[in-house]
Design an enzyme around this catalytic site. Structure first.
Site, PDB file in Angstrom:
ATOM      1  N   LYS A 191       1.130  -1.290   0.175  1.00  0.00           N
ATOM      2  CA  LYS A 191      -0.377  -0.330   0.301  1.00  0.00           C
ATOM      3  C   LYS A 191       1.135   1.408   0.256  1.00  0.00           C
ATOM      4  O   LYS A 191       1.887   1.040   0.813  1.00  0.00           O
ATOM      5  CB  LYS A 191      -0.734   0.142   1.079  1.00  0.00           C
ATOM      6  CG  LYS A 191      -2.297  -0.045   0.728  1.00  0.00           C
ATOM      7  CD  LYS A 191      -3.097  -0.132   2.641  1.00  0.00           C
ATOM      8  CE  LYS A 191      -4.728  -0.125   1.906  1.00  0.00           C
ATOM      9  NZ  LYS A 191      -5.272   0.350   3.619  1.00  0.00           N
TER      10      LYS A 191
HETATM   11  O1  G3P Z   1      -8.839   0.805   3.541  1.00  0.00           O
HETATM   12  C1  G3P Z   1      -8.273   1.801   4.700  1.00  0.00           C
HETATM   13  C2  G3P Z   1     -10.000   1.524   5.906  1.00  0.00           C
HETATM   14  O2  G3P Z   1      -9.286   0.397   6.515  1.00  0.00           O
HETATM   15  C3  G3P Z   1      -9.692   3.720   6.412  1.00  0.00           C
HETATM   16  O3  G3P Z   1     -11.043   3.018   6.855  1.00  0.00           O
HETATM   17  O4  G3P Z   1     -13.169   3.961   8.904  1.00  0.00           O
HETATM   18  O5  G3P Z   1     -10.781   4.297   9.106  1.00  0.00           O
HETATM   19  O6  G3P Z   1     -11.877   5.366   7.411  1.00  0.00           O
HETATM   20  P1  G3P Z   1     -11.410   4.316   7.855  1.00  0.00           P
END
Ligand code: G3P
Length: 221
Positions: free
Chosen positions: A86
């Site tokens: 990533k």
């Molecule tokens: O894969 C990216 C994701 O984990 C971000 O999620 O909920 O932290 O916005 P969030």
């Protein structure tokens, strides 16, 4: 649509992989930080995840410059053939992706919040792009609209880059992503768990059991 699990938690990954519905896993620095103390180092954690999933496993580089990202990526790629690195959506990140695609190291450009960013990531040779729809919804932008836009743009020009719908917050996000035709949804454990359930399923099972109970002596097998 492929389903990736958005977690670094081994128990959660084992539980969902046993059901045969998980195609891959995505992690990020926040998610791996939550598993602190369970493994000797990050390599051990990631290697364990790869052994269970046997599909693409994203692990995030944290360097700011292309050279540092490439060096991290080369180390990660030695852990397993399933590693996808990533890389943050920056100019240095794109520079690194170009180098890594020449070295056959798979990349997932993360922290994408616009269709233009996704277009540039695809041009640089990314294998995946991760638009974060929940975080856009959080600031009153319609996150799912950029999934539709990116899907249309990638189709127009036959880019091979796959869209990973990320920052999913609820089951309806998954339905909307699937209707658009996004290649992958990376789903947190609790959202995936909710997708199995329907109150009418539970009520139906209870009713069938209760009805059969009445005749079970007659229908003994
Ligand atoms: O894969 C990216 C994701 O984990 C971000 O999620 O909920 O932290 O916005 P969030």
């Amino acid at each position: 649509m492929k389903i990736f699990l958005d977690t670094a938690n081994i128990e959660q990954i084992k539980q969902m992989c046993e059901l045969g519905i998980v195609d891959g896993v995505t992690t990020n620095p926040t998610l791996v930080a939550k598993e602190k103390g369970k493994f000797n180092n990050l390599s051990e954690l990631i290697s364990t995840i790869c052994d269970i999933v046997k599909g693409p496993v994203s692990v995030e580089a944290i360097s700011d410059d292309a050279e540092g990202i490439v060096s991290e990526a080369e180390k990660f790629s030695k852990i397993s053939k399933y590693i996808v690195v990533k890389v943050p959506m920056t100019k240095e990140g794109l520079k690194a992706v170009k180098i890594l695609s020449g070295k056959n190291i798979k990349t997932n450009i993360t922290l994408i919040f616009s269709a233009n960013q996704a277009l540039l990531a695809a041009k640089a040779g990314a294998d995946y792009v991760s638009p974060f729809i929940g975080r856009l919804d959080d600031i009153s932008h319609e996150g799912m609209q950029i999934i539709a836009d990116i899907h249309e743009i990638f189709s127009n020009y036959a880019f091979n880059t796959e869209i990973i719908v990320a920052s999913i917050r609820h089951p309806l996000h998954v339905v909307e992503a699937a209707k658009i035709g996004a290649g992958v949804a990376t789903i947190p454990f609790d959202v995936l768990d909710k997708m199995f359930r329907h109150p009418l399923t539970d009520m139906g099972i209870e009713k069938f059991k209760a009805d059969f109970e009445k005749v079970k002596e007659e229908y003994k097998i």
